[in-house]
Design an enzyme around this catalytic site. Structure first.
Site, PDB file in Angstrom:
ATOM      1  N   ARG A 194       0.795  -1.187   0.000  1.00 23.12           N
ATOM      2  CA  ARG A 194       0.000   0.000   0.000  1.00 23.12           C
ATOM      3  C   ARG A 194       0.845   1.260   0.000  1.00 23.12           C
ATOM      4  O   ARG A 194       0.363   2.351  -0.254  1.00 23.12           O
ATOM      5  CB  ARG A 194      -0.902  -0.012   1.247  1.00 23.12           C
ATOM      6  CG  ARG A 194      -1.955  -1.130   1.175  1.00 23.12           C
ATOM      7  CD  ARG A 194      -2.812  -1.192   2.425  1.00 23.12           C
ATOM      8  NE  ARG A 194      -2.057  -1.730   3.530  1.00 23.12           N
ATOM      9  CZ  ARG A 194      -1.971  -3.044   3.829  1.00 23.12           C
ATOM     10  NH1 ARG A 194      -2.618  -3.941   3.118  1.00 23.12           N
ATOM     11  NH2 ARG A 194      -1.264  -3.470   4.846  1.00 23.12           N
ATOM     12  N   ASP A 241       7.251   2.715  -2.765  1.00 23.36           N
ATOM     13  CA  ASP A 241       7.537   3.770  -1.785  1.00 23.36           C
ATOM     14  C   ASP A 241       9.016   3.800  -1.409  1.00 23.36           C
ATOM     15  O   ASP A 241       9.646   4.852  -1.404  1.00 23.36           O
ATOM     16  CB  ASP A 241       6.669   3.621  -0.528  1.00 23.36           C
ATOM     17  CG  ASP A 241       6.740   2.233   0.108  1.00 23.36           C
ATOM     18  OD1 ASP A 241       7.381   1.316  -0.463  1.00 23.36           O
ATOM     19  OD2 ASP A 241       6.142   2.053   1.180  1.00 23.36           O
ATOM     20  N   ASP A 255      14.529  -1.070   0.509  1.00 19.98           N
ATOM     21  CA  ASP A 255      15.307  -1.219   1.730  1.00 19.98           C
ATOM     22  C   ASP A 255      16.303  -2.361   1.491  1.00 19.98           C
ATOM     23  O   ASP A 255      17.333  -2.156   0.854  1.00 19.98           O
ATOM     24  CB  ASP A 255      14.290  -1.492   2.849  1.00 19.98           C
ATOM     25  CG  ASP A 255      14.886  -1.503   4.239  1.00 19.98           C
ATOM     26  OD1 ASP A 255      15.928  -0.876   4.442  1.00 19.98           O
ATOM     27  OD2 ASP A 255      14.302  -2.149   5.133  1.00 19.98           O
ATOM     28  N   THR A 263      11.863  -7.310  -1.648  1.00 22.39           N
ATOM     29  CA  THR A 263      10.500  -7.187  -2.172  1.00 22.39           C
ATOM     30  C   THR A 263      10.532  -6.922  -3.673  1.00 22.39           C
ATOM     31  O   THR A 263       9.941  -7.666  -4.461  1.00 22.39           O
ATOM     32  CB  THR A 263       9.755  -6.023  -1.470  1.00 22.39           C
ATOM     33  OG1 THR A 263       9.829  -6.234  -0.054  1.00 22.39           O
ATOM     34  CG2 THR A 263       8.306  -5.961  -1.905  1.00 22.39           C
TER      35      THR A 263
HETATM   36  P1  IMP Z   1      12.643  -4.469   1.254  1.00 21.23           P
HETATM   37  O1  IMP Z   1      12.078  -5.747   0.722  1.00 21.23           O
HETATM   38  O2  IMP Z   1      13.519  -4.693   2.451  1.00 21.23           O
HETATM   39  O3  IMP Z   1      13.314  -3.634   0.206  1.00 21.23           O
HETATM   40  O4  IMP Z   1      11.449  -3.698   1.894  1.00 21.23           O
HETATM   41  C1  IMP Z   1      10.687  -2.804   1.245  1.00 21.23           C
HETATM   42  C2  IMP Z   1       9.403  -2.590   2.017  1.00 21.23           C
HETATM   43  O5  IMP Z   1       9.630  -2.480   3.435  1.00 21.23           O
HETATM   44  C3  IMP Z   1       8.823  -1.286   1.594  1.00 21.23           C
HETATM   45  O6  IMP Z   1       7.936  -1.467   0.521  1.00 21.23           O
HETATM   46  C4  IMP Z   1       8.123  -0.822   2.846  1.00 21.23           C
HETATM   47  O7  IMP Z   1       6.809  -1.340   2.887  1.00 21.23           O
HETATM   48  C5  IMP Z   1       8.894  -1.425   3.984  1.00 21.23           C
HETATM   49  N1  IMP Z   1       9.821  -0.437   4.590  1.00 21.23           N
HETATM   50  C6  IMP Z   1      11.171  -0.454   4.535  1.00 21.23           C
HETATM   51  N2  IMP Z   1      11.700   0.581   5.200  1.00 21.23           N
HETATM   52  C7  IMP Z   1      10.659   1.293   5.675  1.00 21.23           C
HETATM   53  C8  IMP Z   1      10.567   2.504   6.447  1.00 21.23           C
HETATM   54  O8  IMP Z   1      11.560   3.168   6.830  1.00 21.23           O
HETATM   55  N3  IMP Z   1       9.298   2.917   6.745  1.00 21.23           N
HETATM   56  C9  IMP Z   1       8.180   2.242   6.347  1.00 21.23           C
HETATM   57  N4  IMP Z   1       8.229   1.112   5.631  1.00 21.23           N
HETATM   58  C10 IMP Z   1       9.451   0.636   5.287  1.00 21.23           C
HETATM   59 MG    MG Z   2       5.776  -1.224   0.775  1.00 20.73          MG
END
Ligand code: IMP
Ligand code: MG
Length: 187
Positions: free
Chosen positions: A46, A104, A107, A111
């Protein structure tokens, strides 16, 4: 009830006017890159919603929008551990289309990397990533980013689509949290 954000906010990292100005710049880049083409813009739910709706207002090439939802383990302020599931898939065929994925924040990268791998198997004409935020220091999996709003340090952020335990996505700015003062909503 969620705690009022004023109680635990550390600072406003990106104010509304800076967000809006950068979103317009990204849209201008997209307009240049896709002139004469059609776009399919896929928003990852979302967190990408605020960014999507502001971005597409300034895109002038013909476009359709689609949504995908992905769940990764870990809620609240923790990030995904590489275990990613598609909880809502597209309603449309992306074969032969020019796709931009709107997210958004990237990280660890797990994902987006899973989403890209899946979508590539469906043979789009092209597929690129447009992320509002890039938390580059935490990357565990390489993700190619074509459009990036802001690179940020390793701090948890909320607002403008990003949540803390599912709240505060509606705030028009991006803020950092003072984790010593934050308590998740009860229930
Ligand atoms: P990744 O798979 O670790 O790259 O995570 C990405 C997802 O983690 C993003 O789509 C966000 O939903 C969530 N996320 C990562 N860091 C933050 C943050 O600082 N605030 C809020 N959501 C985050
Ligand atoms: Mg997200």
């Amino acid at each position: 009830m969620p705690q009022p954000y004023q109680e635990y906010i550390d600072k406003i990292l990106i104010p509304e006017d800076k967000l809006q100005a950068r979103v317009r710049e990204l849209a201008a880049e997209i307009n240049r890159d896709y002139a004469g083409k059609e776009l399919l813009v896929i928003c990852i739910l979302r967190g990408g919603v605020m960014f999507l709706t502001d971005l597409i207002r300034h895109i002038e090439v013909p476009l359709a929008i689609e949504f995908m939802a992905v769940s990764s383990y870990g809620t609240g302020v923790r990030s995904s551990q590489g275990d990613v599931r598609i909880t809502l898939d597209l309603n449309t065929n992306i074969y032969g289309r020019h796709v931009i994925i709107v997210e958004d924040i990237i990280d660890s990268g797990h994902t987006l990397s899973s989403v890209i791998d899946l979508l590539k198997t469906r043979d789009p004409a092209s597929i690129y990533v447009c992320t509002l935020l890039d938390k580059y220091e935490r990357r565990e999996v390489e993700v190619p980013i074509r459009y990036c709003g802001f690179k940020i340090k390793n701090e948890f952020v909320f607002g403008y689509g990003l949540d803390m335990d599912e709240y505060y996505r509606n705030l028009p700015f991006i803020a950092t949290v003072d984790l010593d003062k934050y308590g998740p909503p009860a229930g």
